[in-house]
Motif scaffolding. Structure first.
Motif, PDB file in Angstrom:
ATOM      1  N   ARG A 157     -15.785 -91.342  49.929  1.00 46.07           N
ATOM      2  CA  ARG A 157     -16.983 -90.863  49.236  1.00 46.07           C
ATOM      3  C   ARG A 157     -16.629 -90.573  47.785  1.00 46.07           C
ATOM      4  NH1 ARG A 157     -21.310 -90.104  51.594  1.00 46.07           N
ATOM      5  NH2 ARG A 157     -22.177 -88.624  50.138  1.00 46.07           N
ATOM      6  N   LEU A 158     -17.589 -90.785  46.918  1.00 46.86           N
ATOM      7  CA  LEU A 158     -17.430 -90.421  45.520  1.00 46.86           C
ATOM      8  C   LEU A 158     -17.268 -88.911  45.435  1.00 46.86           C
ATOM      9  CD1 LEU A 158     -20.259 -92.657  44.073  1.00 46.86           C
ATOM     10  CD2 LEU A 158     -17.813 -93.112  44.048  1.00 46.86           C
ATOM     11  N   CYS A 202     -18.376 -88.175  39.564  1.00 43.83           N
ATOM     12  CA  CYS A 202     -18.753 -89.068  40.667  1.00 43.83           C
ATOM     13  C   CYS A 202     -18.382 -90.535  40.507  1.00 43.83           C
ATOM     14  CB  CYS A 202     -20.242 -88.941  40.974  1.00 43.83           C
ATOM     15  SG  CYS A 202     -20.698 -87.292  41.530  1.00 43.83           S
ATOM     16  N   HIS A 203     -17.679 -90.910  39.463  1.00 40.30           N
ATOM     17  CA  HIS A 203     -17.226 -92.300  39.404  1.00 40.30           C
ATOM     18  C   HIS A 203     -15.800 -92.404  38.868  1.00 40.30           C
ATOM     19  CE1 HIS A 203     -18.322 -92.269  35.130  1.00 40.30           C
ATOM     20  NE2 HIS A 203     -19.468 -91.758  35.518  1.00 40.30           N
ATOM     21  N   PHE A 251     -18.083 -95.391  49.935  1.00 38.49           N
ATOM     22  CA  PHE A 251     -17.190 -96.441  49.462  1.00 38.49           C
ATOM     23  C   PHE A 251     -16.495 -97.097  50.650  1.00 38.49           C
ATOM     24  CE2 PHE A 251     -12.862 -97.657  48.111  1.00 38.49           C
ATOM     25  CZ  PHE A 251     -13.159 -98.530  47.079  1.00 38.49           C
ATOM     26  N   THR A 252     -16.493 -98.421  50.686  1.00 35.20           N
ATOM     27  CA  THR A 252     -15.781 -99.180  51.713  1.00 35.20           C
ATOM     28  C   THR A 252     -14.947-100.248  51.016  1.00 35.20           C
ATOM     29  OG1 THR A 252     -17.589 -98.884  53.281  1.00 35.20           O
ATOM     30  CG2 THR A 252     -16.011-100.625  53.772  1.00 35.20           C
ATOM     31  N   LEU A 262     -12.398 -90.009  47.529  1.00 34.80           N
ATOM     32  CA  LEU A 262     -11.559 -89.419  48.567  1.00 34.80           C
ATOM     33  C   LEU A 262     -11.986 -89.970  49.923  1.00 34.80           C
ATOM     34  CD1 LEU A 262     -11.728 -85.708  47.364  1.00 34.80           C
ATOM     35  CD2 LEU A 262      -9.908 -87.362  46.910  1.00 34.80           C
ATOM     36  N   GLY A 263     -11.005 -90.227  50.798  1.00 34.32           N
ATOM     37  CA  GLY A 263     -11.373 -90.740  52.111  1.00 34.32           C
ATOM     38  C   GLY A 263     -10.177 -90.987  52.999  1.00 34.32           C
ATOM     39  N   ASP A 264     -10.347 -91.927  53.926  1.00 35.70           N
ATOM     40  CA  ASP A 264      -9.307 -92.265  54.901  1.00 35.70           C
ATOM     41  C   ASP A 264      -9.073 -93.769  54.926  1.00 35.70           C
ATOM     42  OD1 ASP A 264      -8.714 -89.677  56.104  1.00 35.70           O
ATOM     43  OD2 ASP A 264     -10.758 -89.755  56.876  1.00 35.70           O
TER      44      ASP A 264
END
Length: 142
Positions: free
Chosen positions: A112-113, A118-119, A94-95, A123-125
C-alpha cells in the motif's frame, strides 16, 4: 443515575465534540490517508527496495509498460542479479510480479502507498513459495 442541569450539559457539548473528533482522528489507520486517485504513472522512476531479514537493498526501476496502458514494467537489481518485474496500482493497492526467468512469477509484492505524500514509499509483503511472507519497504530515490 446523576443528571445535569441544562446549562451544565450545554457547556459539556463542545468538550465532548472536541474529544470525539480527537479520538476519531487517532483511530484512523495511516493507509487511509492516500487518495485512490494516485495513478501508476506517478510511480515511474528509481526506487530502493529493502526486504526485512535480508542485508543490503535492491534497486528497482519502474517505467511505463509498452503493451499495457496504466501498468508499469521494470527491473529489480542487486549486484549481478537482474529480475524483470511488472507492476500495477489500483486504488492505492500496489502489486508487483517478479520473475527470475522472464516467464514464470517467482514472487508477488503486495503493498500500500504510505503517507504523508503517498508516492514515495510503499510498504507490504513479498510472497514466494516459502511458507511465510517477507515484509518489504520501497522508497523512491531522488
Amino acid at each position: 443515575m446523576k443528571t445535569c442541569s441544562i446549562p451544565t450539559c450545554r457547556a459539556s457539548v463542545p468538550l465532548l465534540a472536541a474529544m470525539s473528533l480527537f479520538l476519531s482522528a487517532c483511530s484512523t489507520p495511516p493507509s487511509q490517508g492516500c487518495s485512490p486517485a494516485i495513478r501508476a504513472e506517478m510511480l515511474i522512476g528509481p526506487w530502493s527496495a529493502h526486504l526485512d531479514g535480508e542485508p543490503g537493498t535492491w534497486s528497482l526501476t519502474l517505467a511505463p509498460h509498452p503493451e499495457h496502458q496504466g501498468s508499469l514494467r521494470g527491473e529489480l537489481r542487486q549486484g549481478d542479479l537482474r529480475y524483470p518485474v511488472v507492476a500495477d496500482l489500483d486504488e492505492g493497492e500496489f502489486t508487483m510480479e517478479e520473475s527470475h526467468d522472464g516467464r514464470k512469477i517467482a514472487a508477488t509484492w503486495l503493498g500500500r502507498l504510505s503517507p504523508p505524500d503517498c508516492h514515495s514509499m510503499i510498504l507490504g509483503d513479498r510472497l514466494t513459495d516459502a511458507p511465510s511472507a517477507r515484509p518489504f519497504r520501497l522508497t523512491r530515490r531522488p
